[in-house]
Design a protein around this motif. Structure first.
Motif: not given
Length: 388
Positions: A187-188, A193-196, A329-330
């Motif tokens: 989940v983390s 971050a979006y790049q991740q 996610r956000h």
């Protein structure tokens, strides 16, 4: 990668050829498939490696989920959508008078859209796989009907067997639970971050690129070829005649076998259960086609709304991904931990209702969905005029 540009006169000729009336029953069934796909995809919009993750102490709701998964949701709408893709490609091939170069351009651009969708938005993408299968399918559309049916069934069976063998070779994969540290870590990762997220999705796509040709490609290609045969045989307009009475019972029987295997003490048989479920999905998908083709209510308002959804599947499919990823996610990543399966389904049903309204309103003012229009212009240029 794209084929040479087609001249202006050819485009005008093609645009005239494709102005035949759309087969409303296919649009209706495609609308069912597009909305149905979300009922399973919604579970992996957040943590994309898994479907629904149960609690460690299984409650009644989780046990009910297993029944719903094996008897109703797993692969049903995906199989239906794959057959409709094959049917649609065959109809386009007919309208284009066998001009496969133009259809290849269309598949190449779908492939590009699929890669972008998978890496930038959501890794559960099917567009790339559909484009690959579509390019192969174009080689077999000239086959006689019976040869097409025989090849479709052989490919489907081969694909199911390969997927089953791959699952068995993967060995006994330990189950994951909602309360486990492993799931909390996932989940983390997926809500970071979006790049991740993009990096994870790129890795997922590379893995699928290697795995897909060895397993699911053949099953998917078989389903698409079966869809092409179905439209030639009139299944979408008059149903399946003598076979219809056996479709639902056979699906229920196979689903029961898959469920019993999956819930047995031998966890290594889970792969076998998935293979049986893939087979069970086919007769249920055909049963849905038969029921909707024979329905007496095809002129009703709900059928009209489903047809609207079926006329803009690319826009709505991508829209489902965008909405789901934004939510899980956000906006509210905590839902990945707190929601039970019926909460996920409630969100999916709410969004499906919104999609019915959006599609009807959009097509009241425009001839096609925005991504459908973009796709056609990318493939054919600005001189192409879509069918209404």
């Amino acid at each position: 990668m794209l084929l040479p540009s087609t001249n202006h006169a050819m485009l005008l000729k093609v645009s005239t050829a494709v102005t035949a009336a759309r087969l409303a029953s296919i649009d209706t069934i495609r609308g069912i498939a597009v909305l149905g796909i979300l009922l399973l995809n919604v579970f992996s919009m957040g943590v994309s490696l898994y479907d629904y993750v149960p609690h460690q102490q299984a409650n009644f709701a989780d046990k009910l989920w297993q029944v719903l998964y094996y008897f109703v949701l797993r692969d049903r709408f995906m199989s239906l959508f794959a057959m409709l893709f094959g049917a649609g490609l065959y109809l386009q091939w007919q309208r284009f008078a066998g001009a496969t170069d133009l259809l290849k351009r269309r598949m190449y651009w779908l492939l590009v859209l699929g890669v972008l969708h998978c890496i930038l938005i959501w890794p559960g993408d099917i567009l790339f796989n559909y484009a690959v299968c579509g390019l192969i399918l174009l080689r077999y559309l000239k086959q006689p009907p019976q040869a097409m049916l025989a090849l479709a069934l052989r490919l489907f069976v081969m694909g199911v067997l390969l997927s089953g063998v791959a699952s068995l070779l993967a060995g006994d994969i330990p189950p994951i639970y909602r309360e486990s540290a492993e799931f909390q870590q996932e989940v983390s990762l997926w809500t970071g971050a979006y790049q991740q997220q993009v990096a994870l999705q790129a890795m997922y796509w590379v893995g699928d690129l290697l795995y897909f040709p060895l397993t699911y490609l053949w099953q998917l290609l078989g389903l698409m070829l079966l869809g092409a045969y179905a439209v030639r045989s009139g299944w979408f307009t008059v149903g399946l005649a003598h076979y219809s009475r056996f479709l639902l019972p056979s699906s229920v029987l196979l689903s029961a076998i898959a469920y019993l295997i999956a819930t047995s003490e031998n966890a290594a048989l889970t792969g076998v259960a998935e293979a049986v479920t893939n087979v069970a999905a086919l007769p249920m998908s055909l049963w849905i086609i038969h029921q909707l083709a024979k329905s007496q209510y095809r002129s009703s308002s709900i059928f009209s709304a489903l047809q609207a959804v079926g006329r803009m599947p690319l826009t709505l499919y991508i829209g489902q991904s965008v909405a789901g990823v934004l939510l899980f996610r956000h906006i509210a990543p905590e839902l990945n931990v707190s929601l039970d399966w019926y909460g996920y389904l409630a969100i999916a049903m709410l969004w499906n209702a919104v999609q019915l309204v959006i599609a009807s309103l959009w097509l009241h003012y425009f001839a096609q969905g925005p991504l459908e229009s973009l796709w056609r212009k990318l493939a054919f240029g600005r001189n192409y005029h879509p069918a209404p």
